[in-house]
Write an enzyme that holds these catalytic residues in place. Structure first.
Site, PDB file in Angstrom:
ATOM      1  N   GLU A  81     -20.522  24.173  -0.620  1.00 37.86           N
ATOM      2  CA  GLU A  81     -21.026  25.346  -0.013  1.00 37.86           C
ATOM      3  C   GLU A  81     -21.416  25.384   1.352  1.00 37.86           C
ATOM      4  OE1 GLU A  81     -22.578  28.675  -2.328  1.00 37.86           O
ATOM      5  OE2 GLU A  81     -21.759  27.689  -4.035  1.00 37.86           O
ATOM      6  N   GLN A 107     -16.541  31.862   2.472  1.00 36.58           N
ATOM      7  CA  GLN A 107     -15.478  31.842   1.476  1.00 36.58           C
ATOM      8  C   GLN A 107     -14.064  31.854   1.973  1.00 36.58           C
ATOM      9  OE1 GLN A 107     -16.421  33.664  -2.203  1.00 36.58           O
ATOM     10  NE2 GLN A 107     -18.375  32.659  -2.416  1.00 36.58           N
ATOM     11  N   TYR A 167     -26.442  26.629   3.796  1.00 40.01           N
ATOM     12  CA  TYR A 167     -26.034  27.764   4.764  1.00 40.01           C
ATOM     13  C   TYR A 167     -26.627  27.963   6.163  1.00 40.01           C
ATOM     14  CZ  TYR A 167     -23.359  29.553   0.793  1.00 40.01           C
ATOM     15  OH  TYR A 167     -22.325  29.726  -0.270  1.00 40.01           O
ATOM     16  N   GLU A 217     -14.822  32.782  -5.021  1.00 44.85           N
ATOM     17  CA  GLU A 217     -15.423  33.248  -6.146  1.00 44.85           C
ATOM     18  C   GLU A 217     -15.267  34.750  -6.457  1.00 44.85           C
ATOM     19  OE1 GLU A 217     -20.453  33.066  -7.242  1.00 44.85           O
ATOM     20  OE2 GLU A 217     -19.875  32.684  -5.129  1.00 44.85           O
ATOM     21  N   ASN A 228     -23.573  24.585 -11.588  1.00 46.46           N
ATOM     22  CA  ASN A 228     -23.685  25.101 -10.159  1.00 46.46           C
ATOM     23  C   ASN A 228     -25.097  25.566  -9.735  1.00 46.46           C
ATOM     24  OD1 ASN A 228     -22.902  26.339  -7.281  1.00 46.46           O
ATOM     25  ND2 ASN A 228     -23.519  27.990  -8.363  1.00 46.46           N
ATOM     26  N   GLU A 229     -25.821  25.231  -8.621  1.00 53.32           N
ATOM     27  CA  GLU A 229     -27.081  25.206  -8.208  1.00 53.32           C
ATOM     28  C   GLU A 229     -27.841  25.565  -9.318  1.00 53.32           C
ATOM     29  OE1 GLU A 229     -27.107  28.726  -5.415  1.00 53.32           O
ATOM     30  OE2 GLU A 229     -25.891  27.746  -3.899  1.00 53.32           O
TER      31      GLU A 229
END
Length: 515
Positions: A318, A367, A261, A46, A193-194
Protein backbone atom coordinates in the site's frame (compact mmCIF):
# COMPACT_ATOMS: atom_id res chain seq x y z
CA UNK A 1 48.47 40.60 -1.28
CA UNK A 2 47.42 41.17 -4.88
CA UNK A 3 48.61 37.67 -5.80
CA UNK A 4 46.65 36.19 -2.91
CA UNK A 5 43.50 38.05 -4.01
CA UNK A 6 43.92 36.82 -7.57
CA UNK A 7 44.39 33.27 -6.30
CA UNK A 8 41.23 33.55 -4.19
CA UNK A 9 39.25 34.86 -7.17
CA UNK A 10 40.55 31.98 -9.29
CA UNK A 11 39.59 29.47 -6.60
CA UNK A 12 36.09 30.92 -6.31
CA UNK A 13 35.74 30.83 -10.08
CA UNK A 14 36.68 27.15 -10.17
CA UNK A 15 34.22 26.45 -7.35
CA UNK A 16 31.43 28.29 -9.13
CA UNK A 17 32.22 26.42 -12.32
CA UNK A 18 32.08 23.09 -10.50
CA UNK A 19 28.76 23.99 -8.93
CA UNK A 20 27.38 24.95 -12.31
CA UNK A 21 28.60 21.79 -14.04
CA UNK A 22 26.03 20.14 -16.27
CA UNK A 23 24.56 16.93 -14.83
CA UNK A 24 25.69 13.70 -16.44
CA UNK A 25 23.70 10.46 -16.58
CA UNK A 26 26.07 7.48 -16.31
CA UNK A 27 24.77 3.95 -16.99
CA UNK A 28 26.79 0.75 -16.56
CA UNK A 29 25.25 -1.74 -19.02
CA UNK A 30 27.79 -4.48 -18.24
CA UNK A 31 26.80 -4.78 -14.57
CA UNK A 32 23.23 -6.11 -14.63
CA UNK A 33 21.37 -6.22 -11.34
CA UNK A 34 18.20 -8.01 -10.21
CA UNK A 35 15.09 -8.24 -12.34
CA UNK A 36 12.47 -5.58 -11.67
CA UNK A 37 9.48 -7.79 -10.97
CA UNK A 38 6.38 -6.79 -12.93
CA UNK A 39 4.36 -6.90 -9.70
CA UNK A 40 6.11 -3.74 -8.55
CA UNK A 41 3.44 -2.20 -10.78
CA UNK A 42 0.64 -3.99 -8.92
CA UNK A 43 -2.75 -2.47 -8.18
CA UNK A 44 -5.11 -2.43 -5.21
CA UNK A 45 -8.93 -2.55 -5.25
CA UNK A 46 -10.75 -2.29 -1.94
CA UNK A 47 -14.45 -2.17 -1.09
CA UNK A 48 -14.20 1.55 -0.43
CA UNK A 49 -16.34 4.37 -1.77
CA UNK A 50 -16.85 4.03 -5.52
CA UNK A 51 -13.54 2.24 -6.01
CA UNK A 52 -15.31 -0.96 -6.99
CA UNK A 53 -19.04 -0.30 -7.04
CA UNK A 54 -19.93 2.25 -9.75
CA UNK A 55 -16.28 2.87 -10.54
CA UNK A 56 -15.60 -0.60 -11.95
CA UNK A 57 -18.60 -2.81 -11.23
CA UNK A 58 -21.95 -1.69 -12.64
CA UNK A 59 -23.69 -5.08 -12.82
CA UNK A 60 -24.66 -7.13 -15.87
CA UNK A 61 -27.96 -5.25 -16.32
CA UNK A 62 -26.36 -1.79 -16.51
CA UNK A 63 -26.72 0.34 -19.65
CA UNK A 64 -23.03 1.16 -19.30
CA UNK A 65 -21.23 -1.34 -21.57
CA UNK A 66 -19.89 -4.15 -19.43
CA UNK A 67 -18.71 -7.75 -19.46
CA UNK A 68 -20.52 -9.71 -16.76
CA UNK A 69 -20.86 -6.53 -14.73
CA UNK A 70 -17.33 -5.09 -15.14
CA UNK A 71 -17.14 -1.84 -17.13
CA UNK A 72 -15.62 -2.41 -20.56
CA UNK A 73 -13.93 1.02 -20.69
CA UNK A 74 -12.25 0.57 -17.29
CA UNK A 75 -11.06 -2.95 -18.04
CA UNK A 76 -9.72 -1.85 -21.43
CA UNK A 77 -7.79 1.04 -19.90
CA UNK A 78 -6.31 -1.19 -17.20
CA UNK A 79 -5.29 -3.79 -19.78
CA UNK A 80 -3.39 -1.05 -21.62
CA UNK A 81 -1.39 -0.57 -18.40
CA UNK A 82 -0.51 -4.28 -18.43
CA UNK A 83 -1.76 -4.52 -14.85
CA UNK A 84 0.17 -7.50 -13.49
CA UNK A 85 -1.59 -8.03 -10.17
CA UNK A 86 -4.70 -6.95 -8.23
CA UNK A 87 -4.97 -7.02 -4.43
CA UNK A 88 -8.49 -7.55 -3.00
CA UNK A 89 -10.78 -7.17 -0.93
CA UNK A 90 -8.74 -4.81 1.28
CA UNK A 91 -7.24 -3.08 3.14
CA UNK A 92 -9.06 -2.56 6.38
CA UNK A 93 -12.16 -4.02 4.74
CA UNK A 94 -10.45 -7.43 4.48
CA UNK A 95 -10.50 -8.03 8.23
CA UNK A 96 -14.27 -7.61 8.35
CA UNK A 97 -14.97 -9.52 5.13
CA UNK A 98 -16.49 -12.99 5.34
CA UNK A 99 -16.13 -14.74 2.02
CA UNK A 100 -19.36 -16.74 2.24
CA UNK A 101 -21.28 -13.45 2.08
CA UNK A 102 -19.98 -12.97 -1.47
CA UNK A 103 -20.96 -16.22 -3.18
CA UNK A 104 -24.21 -17.58 -4.60
CA UNK A 105 -27.01 -15.61 -6.28
CA UNK A 106 -26.32 -11.89 -5.89
CA UNK A 107 -29.91 -11.08 -5.00
CA UNK A 108 -29.69 -13.41 -2.00
CA UNK A 109 -26.38 -12.18 -0.58
CA UNK A 110 -26.51 -10.42 2.80
CA UNK A 111 -26.28 -6.64 2.95
CA UNK A 112 -23.99 -5.31 5.65
CA UNK A 113 -22.61 -1.96 6.74
CA UNK A 114 -19.12 -0.99 5.63
CA UNK A 115 -18.01 0.27 9.03
CA UNK A 116 -14.52 1.20 7.84
CA UNK A 117 -15.42 3.32 4.86
CA UNK A 118 -18.34 5.70 5.07
CA UNK A 119 -20.86 3.55 6.95
CA UNK A 120 -22.64 2.71 3.69
CA UNK A 121 -24.36 -0.56 2.74
CA UNK A 122 -22.13 -3.31 1.39
CA UNK A 123 -24.22 -5.43 -0.98
CA UNK A 124 -21.58 -8.14 -1.49
CA UNK A 125 -22.40 -8.02 -5.21
CA UNK A 126 -18.67 -8.36 -5.86
CA UNK A 127 -17.34 -11.51 -4.27
CA UNK A 128 -14.91 -14.29 -5.05
CA UNK A 129 -16.26 -15.25 -8.48
CA UNK A 130 -16.59 -11.65 -9.63
CA UNK A 131 -13.07 -10.79 -8.48
CA UNK A 132 -11.50 -13.67 -10.35
CA UNK A 133 -13.52 -12.77 -13.43
CA UNK A 134 -11.94 -9.31 -13.26
CA UNK A 135 -8.35 -10.52 -12.91
CA UNK A 136 -8.87 -13.04 -15.69
CA UNK A 137 -10.24 -10.32 -17.97
CA UNK A 138 -7.14 -8.25 -17.15
CA UNK A 139 -4.73 -11.16 -17.52
CA UNK A 140 -3.46 -10.31 -14.03
CA UNK A 141 -2.45 -12.34 -11.00
CA UNK A 142 -4.70 -12.57 -7.93
CA UNK A 143 -3.69 -11.36 -4.47
CA UNK A 144 -6.34 -12.34 -1.91
CA UNK A 145 -6.22 -10.81 1.56
CA UNK A 146 -7.55 -13.13 4.26
CA UNK A 147 -9.56 -12.12 7.32
CA UNK A 148 -7.54 -12.57 10.50
CA UNK A 149 -9.18 -9.74 12.44
CA UNK A 150 -12.77 -10.97 12.74
CA UNK A 151 -12.21 -14.27 10.95
CA UNK A 152 -10.42 -17.45 11.87
CA UNK A 153 -7.94 -20.01 10.63
CA UNK A 154 -10.89 -22.23 9.74
CA UNK A 155 -12.58 -19.53 7.67
CA UNK A 156 -9.39 -18.80 5.70
CA UNK A 157 -8.69 -22.50 5.25
CA UNK A 158 -12.17 -23.14 3.89
CA UNK A 159 -11.94 -20.15 1.56
CA UNK A 160 -8.72 -21.50 0.08
CA UNK A 161 -10.31 -24.93 -0.36
CA UNK A 162 -13.31 -23.31 -2.06
CA UNK A 163 -11.02 -21.41 -4.43
CA UNK A 164 -8.35 -24.02 -5.19
CA UNK A 165 -9.80 -27.46 -4.41
CA UNK A 166 -9.73 -29.98 -7.25
CA UNK A 167 -11.41 -33.10 -5.88
CA UNK A 168 -14.93 -33.72 -4.67
CA UNK A 169 -15.87 -32.05 -1.41
CA UNK A 170 -18.73 -30.00 -0.07
CA UNK A 171 -16.80 -26.79 -0.74
CA UNK A 172 -15.61 -27.68 -4.24
CA UNK A 173 -19.11 -28.82 -5.13
CA UNK A 174 -20.42 -25.48 -3.83
CA UNK A 175 -17.99 -23.65 -6.09
CA UNK A 176 -19.16 -25.71 -9.05
CA UNK A 177 -22.78 -25.07 -8.14
CA UNK A 178 -21.96 -21.36 -8.19
CA UNK A 179 -20.70 -21.63 -11.75
CA UNK A 180 -16.99 -22.42 -11.57
CA UNK A 181 -15.82 -25.95 -12.28
CA UNK A 182 -12.10 -25.24 -12.66
CA UNK A 183 -10.26 -24.02 -9.54
CA UNK A 184 -9.30 -20.37 -9.32
CA UNK A 185 -5.60 -19.59 -9.47
CA UNK A 186 -4.58 -17.87 -6.23
CA UNK A 187 -1.07 -16.43 -6.61
CA UNK A 188 -0.77 -14.63 -3.25
CA UNK A 189 -2.62 -14.96 0.05
CA UNK A 190 -2.15 -12.59 2.98
CA UNK A 191 -2.92 -13.50 6.58
CA UNK A 192 -4.54 -10.31 7.81
CA UNK A 193 -3.89 -6.67 6.97
CA UNK A 194 -2.42 -3.86 9.08
CA UNK A 195 -2.65 -6.06 12.15
CA UNK A 196 -0.94 -3.26 14.08
CA UNK A 197 -4.03 -1.06 13.49
CA UNK A 198 -7.40 -1.60 11.80
CA UNK A 199 -6.67 -5.32 11.49
CA UNK A 200 -6.72 -5.88 15.27
CA UNK A 201 -4.41 -3.45 17.11
CA UNK A 202 -2.04 -6.35 17.77
CA UNK A 203 1.49 -6.54 19.02
CA UNK A 204 3.85 -8.19 16.51
CA UNK A 205 4.60 -11.04 18.94
CA UNK A 206 0.89 -11.85 19.23
CA UNK A 207 0.46 -11.66 15.47
CA UNK A 208 3.32 -14.13 14.96
CA UNK A 209 1.51 -16.74 17.04
CA UNK A 210 -1.75 -16.18 15.17
CA UNK A 211 0.02 -16.37 11.82
CA UNK A 212 1.83 -19.58 12.75
CA UNK A 213 -1.45 -21.16 13.79
CA UNK A 214 -3.40 -19.98 10.73
CA UNK A 215 -0.83 -20.80 8.05
CA UNK A 216 -0.58 -24.37 9.34
CA UNK A 217 -4.09 -24.98 8.04
CA UNK A 218 -3.88 -23.02 4.77
CA UNK A 219 -3.56 -25.98 2.44
CA UNK A 220 -3.96 -26.09 -1.33
CA UNK A 221 -2.94 -28.41 -4.15
CA UNK A 222 0.81 -28.02 -4.63
CA UNK A 223 0.48 -26.59 -8.15
CA UNK A 224 -1.90 -23.92 -6.84
CA UNK A 225 -0.01 -23.00 -3.69
CA UNK A 226 -0.02 -19.23 -3.19
CA UNK A 227 2.86 -17.27 -1.74
CA UNK A 228 1.91 -16.49 1.85
CA UNK A 229 2.25 -12.88 3.01
CA UNK A 230 2.55 -11.81 6.64
CA UNK A 231 1.14 -8.45 7.72
CA UNK A 232 4.09 -6.23 8.59
CA UNK A 233 4.66 -2.68 9.73
CA UNK A 234 4.31 0.77 8.26
CA UNK A 235 6.29 3.95 7.69
CA UNK A 236 9.53 4.04 9.70
CA UNK A 237 8.64 1.06 11.92
CA UNK A 238 11.05 -1.87 11.83
CA UNK A 239 9.85 -3.80 14.89
CA UNK A 240 7.35 -5.85 12.90
CA UNK A 241 9.99 -6.90 10.39
CA UNK A 242 12.36 -7.86 13.21
CA UNK A 243 9.78 -9.94 15.10
CA UNK A 244 8.36 -11.61 11.98
CA UNK A 245 11.77 -12.45 10.52
CA UNK A 246 12.71 -14.19 13.78
CA UNK A 247 9.36 -15.70 14.68
CA UNK A 248 8.11 -17.14 11.39
CA UNK A 249 10.99 -19.45 10.63
CA UNK A 250 9.88 -23.03 10.03
CA UNK A 251 6.38 -22.23 8.71
CA UNK A 252 5.25 -21.18 5.21
CA UNK A 253 6.33 -17.55 4.97
CA UNK A 254 7.17 -15.90 1.66
CA UNK A 255 6.90 -12.16 2.23
CA UNK A 256 6.23 -9.30 4.64
CA UNK A 257 3.87 -6.51 3.67
CA UNK A 258 4.66 -2.89 4.52
CA UNK A 259 2.58 0.26 4.10
CA UNK A 260 3.44 3.91 3.73
CA UNK A 261 1.46 6.89 2.44
CA UNK A 262 2.57 10.37 1.43
CA UNK A 263 0.95 13.33 3.20
CA UNK A 264 2.16 16.80 2.10
CA UNK A 265 2.05 18.15 5.67
CA UNK A 266 2.91 14.88 7.37
CA UNK A 267 -0.13 15.33 9.64
CA UNK A 268 -3.16 13.05 9.46
CA UNK A 269 -5.55 15.64 10.87
CA UNK A 270 -4.70 18.13 8.09
CA UNK A 271 -2.93 16.39 5.26
CA UNK A 272 -2.94 19.12 2.60
CA UNK A 273 -4.97 19.85 -0.49
CA UNK A 274 -4.85 17.86 -3.73
CA UNK A 275 -5.03 21.09 -5.77
CA UNK A 276 -4.19 24.74 -5.25
CA UNK A 277 -1.20 23.84 -3.09
CA UNK A 278 1.97 25.95 -2.64
CA UNK A 279 5.39 24.93 -3.92
CA UNK A 280 6.33 24.07 -0.33
CA UNK A 281 3.79 21.22 -0.46
CA UNK A 282 4.93 20.21 -3.94
CA UNK A 283 8.45 19.56 -2.69
CA UNK A 284 7.40 18.09 0.67
CA UNK A 285 5.31 15.54 -1.22
CA UNK A 286 8.03 14.55 -3.68
CA UNK A 287 10.83 14.63 -1.10
CA UNK A 288 8.87 12.12 0.96
CA UNK A 289 10.12 9.38 -1.37
CA UNK A 290 13.53 9.79 0.25
CA UNK A 291 11.91 8.62 3.49
CA UNK A 292 10.29 5.71 1.65
CA UNK A 293 13.75 4.71 0.45
CA UNK A 294 15.04 4.88 4.02
CA UNK A 295 12.15 2.74 5.30
CA UNK A 296 12.84 0.10 2.68
CA UNK A 297 16.59 0.15 3.37
CA UNK A 298 16.21 -0.28 7.13
CA UNK A 299 13.64 -3.06 6.89
CA UNK A 300 15.44 -5.01 4.17
CA UNK A 301 18.68 -4.73 6.14
CA UNK A 302 16.91 -6.54 9.00
CA UNK A 303 15.69 -9.20 6.60
CA UNK A 304 19.24 -9.62 5.30
CA UNK A 305 20.38 -10.48 8.82
CA UNK A 306 17.77 -13.20 9.31
CA UNK A 307 17.34 -14.34 5.72
CA UNK A 308 20.70 -13.98 3.95
CA UNK A 309 19.48 -16.15 1.06
CA UNK A 310 16.85 -13.48 0.41
CA UNK A 311 13.97 -15.86 0.03
CA UNK A 312 11.51 -13.61 1.89
CA UNK A 313 10.14 -10.70 -0.12
CA UNK A 314 9.42 -7.22 1.16
CA UNK A 315 6.13 -6.15 -0.39
CA UNK A 316 5.22 -2.46 -0.22
CA UNK A 317 1.60 -3.33 -0.88
CA UNK A 318 0.00 0.00 0.00
CA UNK A 319 1.49 3.31 -1.08
CA UNK A 320 0.42 6.59 -2.64
CA UNK A 321 -0.66 10.14 -1.94
CA UNK A 322 -3.27 10.86 0.70
CA UNK A 323 -4.78 14.34 0.75
CA UNK A 324 -7.70 15.99 2.48
CA UNK A 325 -10.93 14.60 0.96
CA UNK A 326 -12.56 16.44 -1.92
CA UNK A 327 -14.89 19.10 -0.46
CA UNK A 328 -18.49 17.93 -0.49
CA UNK A 329 -17.62 14.24 -0.74
CA UNK A 330 -18.15 11.53 1.87
CA UNK A 331 -14.89 11.69 3.90
CA UNK A 332 -14.97 7.90 4.18
CA UNK A 333 -14.79 7.53 0.39
CA UNK A 334 -11.26 9.03 0.18
CA UNK A 335 -12.03 11.00 -2.98
CA UNK A 336 -9.20 13.27 -4.13
CA UNK A 337 -8.04 15.02 -7.28
CA UNK A 338 -5.06 13.62 -9.19
CA UNK A 339 -2.50 16.03 -10.64
CA UNK A 340 0.91 16.24 -12.27
CA UNK A 341 2.39 16.10 -8.75
CA UNK A 342 0.97 12.58 -8.37
CA UNK A 343 2.58 11.48 -11.65
CA UNK A 344 6.02 12.57 -10.41
CA UNK A 345 5.35 11.00 -7.02
CA UNK A 346 4.54 7.68 -8.70
CA UNK A 347 7.69 7.77 -10.85
CA UNK A 348 9.89 8.52 -7.84
CA UNK A 349 8.34 5.54 -6.01
CA UNK A 350 9.16 3.35 -9.02
CA UNK A 351 12.79 4.46 -8.82
CA UNK A 352 12.95 3.53 -5.13
CA UNK A 353 11.43 0.10 -5.70
CA UNK A 354 13.70 -0.57 -8.69
CA UNK A 355 16.72 0.21 -6.52
CA UNK A 356 15.60 -2.51 -4.07
CA UNK A 357 14.35 -5.01 -6.64
CA UNK A 358 16.18 -7.91 -4.99
CA UNK A 359 13.73 -7.79 -2.05
CA UNK A 360 10.88 -5.59 -3.30
CA UNK A 361 9.08 -7.88 -5.72
CA UNK A 362 5.65 -6.33 -5.28
CA UNK A 363 4.08 -2.99 -4.57
CA UNK A 364 0.44 -1.94 -4.82
CA UNK A 365 -0.64 1.62 -5.40
CA UNK A 366 -3.74 2.74 -3.53
CA UNK A 367 -5.99 2.51 -5.46
CA UNK A 368 -7.14 1.62 -8.97
CA UNK A 369 -10.30 3.68 -9.48
CA UNK A 370 -11.82 6.74 -7.73
CA UNK A 371 -9.94 6.26 -4.44
CA UNK A 372 -6.78 8.06 -3.27
CA UNK A 373 -4.04 8.07 -5.97
CA UNK A 374 -6.26 6.48 -8.59
CA UNK A 375 -5.41 5.42 -12.13
CA UNK A 376 -8.90 6.22 -13.37
CA UNK A 377 -11.76 8.52 -12.35
CA UNK A 378 -15.33 7.73 -13.36
CA UNK A 379 -18.75 9.29 -13.04
CA UNK A 380 -21.74 7.44 -14.43
CA UNK A 381 -20.72 6.55 -18.02
CA UNK A 382 -17.78 8.98 -18.11
CA UNK A 383 -14.13 8.08 -17.58
CA UNK A 384 -10.86 9.99 -17.42
CA UNK A 385 -7.27 8.74 -17.18
CA UNK A 386 -5.30 10.48 -14.45
CA UNK A 387 -1.70 11.76 -14.56
CA UNK A 388 -0.79 8.78 -12.36
CA UNK A 389 -2.23 6.45 -15.01
CA UNK A 390 0.06 8.02 -17.61
CA UNK A 391 3.09 7.64 -15.32
CA UNK A 392 2.32 3.92 -14.96
CA UNK A 393 1.90 3.66 -18.74
CA UNK A 394 5.29 5.31 -19.39
CA UNK A 395 7.03 2.80 -17.11
CA UNK A 396 5.52 -0.41 -18.54
CA UNK A 397 8.84 -1.30 -20.29
CA UNK A 398 10.37 -1.75 -16.82
CA UNK A 399 8.12 -4.70 -15.98
CA UNK A 400 10.42 -7.74 -15.71
CA UNK A 401 13.34 -5.70 -17.05
CA UNK A 402 16.86 -6.23 -15.69
CA UNK A 403 18.02 -3.31 -13.59
CA UNK A 404 21.26 -1.54 -14.40
CA UNK A 405 23.48 0.65 -12.22
CA UNK A 406 22.85 4.33 -12.90
CA UNK A 407 23.95 7.58 -11.32
CA UNK A 408 23.68 11.31 -11.95
CA UNK A 409 26.93 13.23 -11.58
CA UNK A 410 26.63 16.88 -10.54
CA UNK A 411 22.96 16.43 -9.69
CA UNK A 412 21.50 19.85 -8.83
CA UNK A 413 19.83 20.35 -5.47
CA UNK A 414 16.20 21.44 -5.43
CA UNK A 415 15.31 23.40 -2.31
CA UNK A 416 12.23 25.22 -1.05
CA UNK A 417 12.49 26.66 2.43
CA UNK A 418 14.01 24.06 4.74
CA UNK A 419 13.17 21.12 2.46
CA UNK A 420 15.61 19.94 -0.16
CA UNK A 421 16.03 16.94 -2.43
CA UNK A 422 18.00 15.90 -5.51
CA UNK A 423 16.64 17.84 -8.46
CA UNK A 424 16.92 14.84 -10.76
CA UNK A 425 16.22 11.13 -10.27
CA UNK A 426 17.01 8.27 -12.62
CA UNK A 427 16.51 4.55 -13.11
CA UNK A 428 17.78 2.30 -15.90
CA UNK A 429 17.13 -1.24 -17.07
CA UNK A 430 17.47 -3.64 -20.00
CA UNK A 431 13.95 -4.43 -21.14
CA UNK A 432 12.70 -7.86 -22.16
CA UNK A 433 12.83 -6.55 -25.73
CA UNK A 434 16.59 -5.98 -25.38
CA UNK A 435 16.37 -2.19 -25.36
CA UNK A 436 18.06 0.05 -22.81
CA UNK A 437 15.40 2.09 -20.97
CA UNK A 438 15.91 5.12 -18.77
CA UNK A 439 13.35 6.79 -16.51
CA UNK A 440 14.02 10.36 -15.39
CA UNK A 441 12.26 12.83 -13.11
CA UNK A 442 12.96 16.54 -12.88
CA UNK A 443 11.40 17.43 -9.53
CA UNK A 444 12.19 21.14 -9.78
CA UNK A 445 8.92 23.02 -10.25
CA UNK A 446 10.61 25.96 -12.01
CA UNK A 447 13.94 25.04 -13.60
CA UNK A 448 14.48 22.84 -16.68
CA UNK A 449 17.50 20.56 -16.77
CA UNK A 450 19.88 19.06 -19.31
CA UNK A 451 21.84 15.85 -18.91
CA UNK A 452 24.54 14.37 -21.08
CA UNK A 453 24.27 10.59 -21.35
CA UNK A 454 27.12 8.12 -21.00
CA UNK A 455 26.55 4.39 -21.48
CA UNK A 456 29.62 2.52 -20.31
CA UNK A 457 32.53 4.33 -21.92
CA UNK A 458 30.50 5.51 -24.91
CA UNK A 459 28.07 8.26 -25.78
CA UNK A 460 24.89 6.90 -27.38
CA UNK A 461 23.41 8.25 -30.60
CA UNK A 462 19.75 8.86 -29.84
CA UNK A 463 16.88 8.55 -27.37
CA UNK A 464 13.20 8.05 -28.11
CA UNK A 465 10.26 7.82 -25.76
CA UNK A 466 7.60 9.89 -24.04
CA UNK A 467 7.54 12.96 -21.83
CA UNK A 468 4.93 13.88 -19.22
CA UNK A 469 4.65 17.47 -18.02
CA UNK A 470 2.25 20.42 -17.83
CA UNK A 471 2.21 24.15 -17.22
CA UNK A 472 0.91 24.05 -13.64
CA UNK A 473 1.97 22.02 -10.60
CA UNK A 474 -1.65 21.00 -10.05
CA UNK A 475 -2.58 20.38 -13.69
CA UNK A 476 -5.16 17.62 -13.84
CA UNK A 477 -7.42 15.63 -16.14
CA UNK A 478 -11.05 16.27 -15.26
CA UNK A 479 -14.19 14.49 -16.34
CA UNK A 480 -15.84 16.23 -19.28
CA UNK A 481 -12.90 18.57 -19.92
CA UNK A 482 -9.89 18.48 -22.20
CA UNK A 483 -7.04 16.74 -20.32
CA UNK A 484 -4.15 18.94 -19.21
CA UNK A 485 -1.64 16.14 -18.60
CA UNK A 486 -0.91 13.84 -21.54
CA UNK A 487 2.26 12.06 -22.70
CA UNK A 488 4.00 13.58 -25.70
CA UNK A 489 6.51 12.03 -28.06
CA UNK A 490 10.13 12.77 -27.23
CA UNK A 491 13.27 12.40 -29.33
CA UNK A 492 16.88 13.48 -28.91
CA UNK A 493 19.81 13.04 -31.31
CA UNK A 494 23.52 13.15 -30.46
CA UNK A 495 25.43 16.24 -31.60
CA UNK A 496 29.18 16.59 -31.57
CA UNK A 497 29.49 13.08 -30.16
CA UNK A 498 27.28 13.84 -27.16
CA UNK A 499 23.69 12.89 -26.43
CA UNK A 500 21.86 15.45 -24.31
CA UNK A 501 18.45 14.95 -22.75
CA UNK A 502 16.45 18.09 -22.03
CA UNK A 503 13.87 17.90 -19.26
CA UNK A 504 11.33 20.66 -18.69
CA UNK A 505 10.61 21.68 -15.13
CA UNK A 506 8.30 19.26 -13.24
CA UNK A 507 8.51 16.42 -15.74
CA UNK A 508 8.79 12.66 -16.15
CA UNK A 509 10.65 11.17 -19.10
CA UNK A 510 11.03 7.53 -20.19
CA UNK A 511 13.20 6.83 -23.23
CA UNK A 512 14.92 3.97 -25.00
CA UNK A 513 18.59 4.76 -25.57
CA UNK A 514 19.95 3.89 -29.01
CA UNK A 515 23.49 3.30 -30.21
Amino acid sequence: MKKQLLALVATLAVGASALAADPKLVINPDQPGPVIHRNIYGQFAEHLGTGIYEGMWVGPESKIPNVRGWRKDVVSALKDLKVPLVRWPGGCFADEYHWRDGIGPRNKRPIKINTNWGGVPETNAVGTHEFFDLVEQLGAEAYVNGNLGTGSAQEMSEWLEYMTGEGKSTLTDLRRKNGRDKPFRVHYFAVGNESWGCGGNMRPEYYVDLYRQAVTFLKTPEKNRPLFIASGGHDARTDWTEVLAKGLKGVPFDAISHHGYTLPTGKWEKKGSAVGFPEAEWISTLAHTQRVDEWVRKNTAILDQHDPARKVGFYFDEWGSWYDPEPGSNPGFLVQRNTLRDALLAALHFHVFHAHAERVKMSNVAQMVNVLQAMILTSKDQLVLTPTYHAFKLYTPFQDATSLPVRIDDNPVYKVGAVEMPGLSATAARGKDGKLYVGLVNANANQPAELTVQVGSTSPKAARGQLLTAAAMDAQNELGKAPQVLPQAYEAQAAGGRLTLKLPAKSVLVVAIEG
